[in-house]
Design a protein around this motif. Structure first.
Motif, PDB file in Angstrom:
ATOM      1  N   LEU A  70       0.826  -1.200   0.000  1.00 18.70           N
ATOM      2  CA  LEU A  70       0.000   0.000   0.000  1.00 18.70           C
ATOM      3  C   LEU A  70       0.865   1.256   0.000  1.00 18.70           C
ATOM      4  O   LEU A  70       0.578   2.225  -0.711  1.00 18.70           O
ATOM      5  N   SER A  71       1.923   1.246   0.800  1.00 20.76           N
ATOM      6  CA  SER A  71       2.820   2.395   0.857  1.00 20.76           C
ATOM      7  C   SER A  71       3.559   2.589  -0.464  1.00 20.76           C
ATOM      8  O   SER A  71       3.679   3.704  -0.980  1.00 20.76           O
ATOM      9  N   LEU A  72       4.050   1.499  -1.022  1.00 23.86           N
ATOM     10  CA  LEU A  72       4.810   1.580  -2.267  1.00 23.86           C
ATOM     11  C   LEU A  72       3.943   2.064  -3.423  1.00 23.86           C
ATOM     12  O   LEU A  72       4.404   2.849  -4.266  1.00 23.86           O
ATOM     13  N   ARG A  73       2.690   1.631  -3.471  1.00 23.66           N
ATOM     14  CA  ARG A  73       1.799   2.099  -4.531  1.00 23.66           C
ATOM     15  C   ARG A  73       1.633   3.612  -4.465  1.00 23.66           C
ATOM     16  O   ARG A  73       1.666   4.302  -5.491  1.00 23.66           O
ATOM     17  N   TRP A  74       1.435   4.123  -3.270  1.00 19.81           N
ATOM     18  CA  TRP A  74       1.251   5.564  -3.128  1.00 19.81           C
ATOM     19  C   TRP A  74       2.522   6.309  -3.523  1.00 19.81           C
ATOM     20  O   TRP A  74       2.466   7.337  -4.198  1.00 19.81           O
ATOM     21  N   ASN A 106       2.991  -5.247  -9.613  1.00 19.92           N
ATOM     22  CA  ASN A 106       1.570  -5.577  -9.561  1.00 19.92           C
ATOM     23  C   ASN A 106       0.682  -4.342  -9.628  1.00 19.92           C
ATOM     24  O   ASN A 106      -0.527  -4.459  -9.847  1.00 19.92           O
ATOM     25  N   HIS A 107       1.279  -3.176  -9.449  1.00 23.23           N
ATOM     26  CA  HIS A 107       0.508  -1.929  -9.460  1.00 23.23           C
ATOM     27  C   HIS A 107       0.667  -1.165 -10.768  1.00 23.23           C
ATOM     28  O   HIS A 107      -0.260  -0.456 -11.187  1.00 23.23           O
ATOM     29  N   VAL A 108       1.797  -1.319 -11.403  1.00 20.55           N
ATOM     30  CA  VAL A 108       2.120  -0.558 -12.608  1.00 20.55           C
ATOM     31  C   VAL A 108       2.026  -1.490 -13.812  1.00 20.55           C
ATOM     32  O   VAL A 108       2.778  -2.453 -13.917  1.00 20.55           O
ATOM     33  N   ALA A 109       1.112  -1.188 -14.716  1.00 18.91           N
ATOM     34  CA  ALA A 109       0.930  -2.057 -15.868  1.00 18.91           C
ATOM     35  C   ALA A 109       2.119  -1.996 -16.813  1.00 18.91           C
ATOM     36  O   ALA A 109       2.524  -3.002 -17.400  1.00 18.91           O
ATOM     37  N   ASP A 120      15.417 -10.040  -0.104  1.00 22.54           N
ATOM     38  CA  ASP A 120      13.968 -10.206   0.023  1.00 22.54           C
ATOM     39  C   ASP A 120      13.251  -8.858   0.037  1.00 22.54           C
ATOM     40  O   ASP A 120      12.142  -8.728  -0.486  1.00 22.54           O
ATOM     41  N   THR A 121      13.863  -7.864   0.633  1.00 22.29           N
ATOM     42  CA  THR A 121      13.275  -6.524   0.628  1.00 22.29           C
ATOM     43  C   THR A 121      13.146  -6.008  -0.797  1.00 22.29           C
ATOM     44  O   THR A 121      12.106  -5.458  -1.189  1.00 22.29           O
ATOM     45  N   VAL A 122      14.192  -6.189  -1.581  1.00 19.89           N
ATOM     46  CA  VAL A 122      14.157  -5.750  -2.983  1.00 19.89           C
ATOM     47  C   VAL A 122      13.081  -6.504  -3.741  1.00 19.89           C
ATOM     48  O   VAL A 122      12.325  -5.928  -4.539  1.00 19.89           O
ATOM     49  N   ARG A 123      12.992  -7.801  -3.498  1.00 16.47           N
ATOM     50  CA  ARG A 123      11.973  -8.607  -4.187  1.00 16.47           C
ATOM     51  C   ARG A 123      10.572  -8.105  -3.850  1.00 16.47           C
ATOM     52  O   ARG A 123       9.711  -7.962  -4.747  1.00 16.47           O
ATOM     53  N   LEU A 124      10.315  -7.826  -2.583  1.00 20.03           N
ATOM     54  CA  LEU A 124       8.988  -7.363  -2.191  1.00 20.03           C
ATOM     55  C   LEU A 124       8.670  -5.996  -2.800  1.00 20.03           C
ATOM     56  O   LEU A 124       7.533  -5.736  -3.214  1.00 20.03           O
ATOM     57  N   MET A 125       9.654  -5.111  -2.862  1.00 19.74           N
ATOM     58  CA  MET A 125       9.433  -3.819  -3.507  1.00 19.74           C
ATOM     59  C   MET A 125       9.121  -4.003  -4.988  1.00 19.74           C
ATOM     60  O   MET A 125       8.183  -3.396  -5.524  1.00 19.74           O
ATOM     61  N   HIS A 126       9.922  -4.825  -5.649  1.00 19.47           N
ATOM     62  CA  HIS A 126       9.724  -5.062  -7.076  1.00 19.47           C
ATOM     63  C   HIS A 126       8.327  -5.618  -7.341  1.00 19.47           C
ATOM     64  O   HIS A 126       7.610  -5.136  -8.231  1.00 19.47           O
ATOM     65  N   GLU A 127       7.927  -6.622  -6.570  1.00 22.84           N
ATOM     66  CA  GLU A 127       6.629  -7.263  -6.804  1.00 22.84           C
ATOM     67  C   GLU A 127       5.473  -6.301  -6.543  1.00 22.84           C
ATOM     68  O   GLU A 127       4.494  -6.277  -7.300  1.00 22.84           O
ATOM     69  N   ALA A 128       5.570  -5.525  -5.476  1.00 21.96           N
ATOM     70  CA  ALA A 128       4.489  -4.590  -5.157  1.00 21.96           C
ATOM     71  C   ALA A 128       4.304  -3.562  -6.261  1.00 21.96           C
ATOM     72  O   ALA A 128       3.172  -3.236  -6.638  1.00 21.96           O
TER      73      ALA A 128
END
Length: 437
Positions: A126-130, A162-165, A151-159
């Protein structure tokens, strides 16, 4: 920053919601109170104040210190959470404002701060999308975050994915590899892990490798030679990460790599270790935050520009004071005052008694010796003094206290009176500073 948003703070109406504001001022705006210039004696206790002269001095002192050494300054805004002070720091030459999390970033963005460093990992989708939407809407602005694990980088990348087409021309989120130290807080504990994190950032189309970050303040808590060498060794490790990334060509074109460290306790050691990088293509950024307020406790003792200076430059001055009233003298050698943990900081040392305010119009402020604060409850403070001597205080006396640790002082007040000179018999209130915690 957004000048209109800052100016609008003057229109805020003061009332019962603002601790420390007397009923006589309720219904007035901040601007009206400024124009009225009330005296400190018109405000009730307990109270926290800031000194205008000390704030100005401290802002100029560290700005000059950094400029002389070729450093940039991104003061940690969490110390004050006061956008008006952030604006003053930026006008004095600060490169960015540092913050700790999304709620603080949201406040900065509401006031138009264009370059922000979040000294933390951000992994909430939610934070990364904003954040990425903010960057898309304001492509010239910059937001930096930290990462200390693949793992932090992976989670940022995935978030973000999944938000940016489509990546398109959207600006990338700038990421600093965080190097940690044994026994410290966050941060990769070895060179190999740091390099793996950097490679993962470089592989993501949504992220840009922007430098190396760390925090040395969690590794030592004194100014002795042993503590300073611990900090220096850590900073050499941090510099090595940057040098390896630069040699490997992992930094993207168009980005000046940031190497950032330096709270308010060891910026002299940062100068000794990292200054060569400032002349070799990197942007060395200090994140000192407490310096703007300074104190009469922890930072007075440990700051390189404190009571025992370790570097060139004007000594910092404590801008904050507590004002309390003696409310009880239940037994010899003890008195109680009307402030406690909900009003004053206590985590890095108890307040110190400094002065007795005039009891009558014919008297002047006097230094108060032989009286110490020994404990704080939620709403009460304990004074101790010689039980066999004449009591140095009496019920109704108002005292000025020196305080330790501005980071846990400002958060207790939404509206802080700014006085012209804390040493006057009855200082003038020249402003009211709004905070958001």
């Amino acid at each position: 920053m957004n000048r209109a948003a800052l100016d609008a703070l003057a229109d805020e109406q003061v009332d019962w919601r603002h601790k420390g504001m007397p009923p006589a001022l309720w219904g007035m705006t901040v601007e009206q109170i400024r124009a009225r210039r009330p005296r400190l004696s018109e405000l009730p206790t307990p109270l926290l104040t800031l000194s205008r002269a000390a704030l100005d001095h401290n802002i100029d002192a560290l700005a000059s210190w950094c400029a002389t050494r070729g450093f940039d300054l991104a003061p940690h805004g969490k110390t004050t959470m006061a956008p008006v002070l952030w604006a003053e720091q930026l006008r004095a030459g600060a490169w960015a404002i540092t913050l700790a999390n999304l709620p603080q970033l949201a406040i900065a963005r509401a006031f138009g701060v264009q370059r922000v460093m979040i000294a933390n990992s951000v992994i909430s989708p939610l934070s990364l999308r904003w954040i990425v939407d903010e960057l898309a809407a304001h492509p010239d602005d910059e937001i930096y975050v930290w990462a200390d694990a693949v793992d932090t980088v992976r989670l940022m990348h995935e978030a973000i994915a999944n938000h940016v087409a489509d990546v398109g021309d959207r600006p990338q989120l700038r990421v600093l590899v965080e190097r940690g130290g044994a026994g410290g807080r966050t941060g990769a504990r070895d060179l190999g892990t740091a390099l793996e994190i950097a490679a993962a950032v470089a592989d993501s189309p949504y992220l840009a490798l922007a430098g190396v970050a760390g925090y040395e303040g969690a590794l030592a808590h004194t100014a002795d030679e042993q503590s300073r060498e611990i900090v220096a060794a850590y900073l050499r490790d941090l510099a090595e990460v940057h040098e390896r990334l630069a040699a490997a060509g992992l930094y993207p074109e168009g980005i000046t790599p940031v190497v950032t460290a330096g709270g308010s306790a060891y910026f002299d050691v940062v100068d000794e270790v990292l200054r060569p990088l400032a002349g070799a293509g990197a942007r060395v950024v200090l994140r000192s935050g407490a310096y703007v307020v300074h104190d009469d406790g922890f930072y007075r003792d440990i700051s390189p520009l404190g009571e025992h200076p370790r570097t060139d430059g004007p000594a910092l001055r404590s801008a904050m004071h507590g004002w309390v009233r003696v409310s009880s003298q239940p037994e010899p050698g003890m008195a109680i005052f009307d402030a406690g943990k909900r009003d004053l900081p206590f985590d890095e040392g108890l307040p110190e008694v400094q002065r007795l305010r005039p009891r009558t119009a014919d008297e002047h402020v006097t230094d108060l010796d032989g009286v110490s604060v020994t404990a704080l409850n939620d709403q009460h403070g304990f004074l101790r003094f010689d039980a066999q001597a004449e009591p140095p205080v009496q019920i109704g006396d108002e005292l000025r206290l020196g305080l330790s640790h501005p980071c846990t002082a400002m958060d207790k007040w939404t509206l802080v009176p700014v006085i012209g000179d804390a040493d006057e018999d009855d200082p003038v209130v020249v402003d009211l500073l709004r905070t958001w915690f």
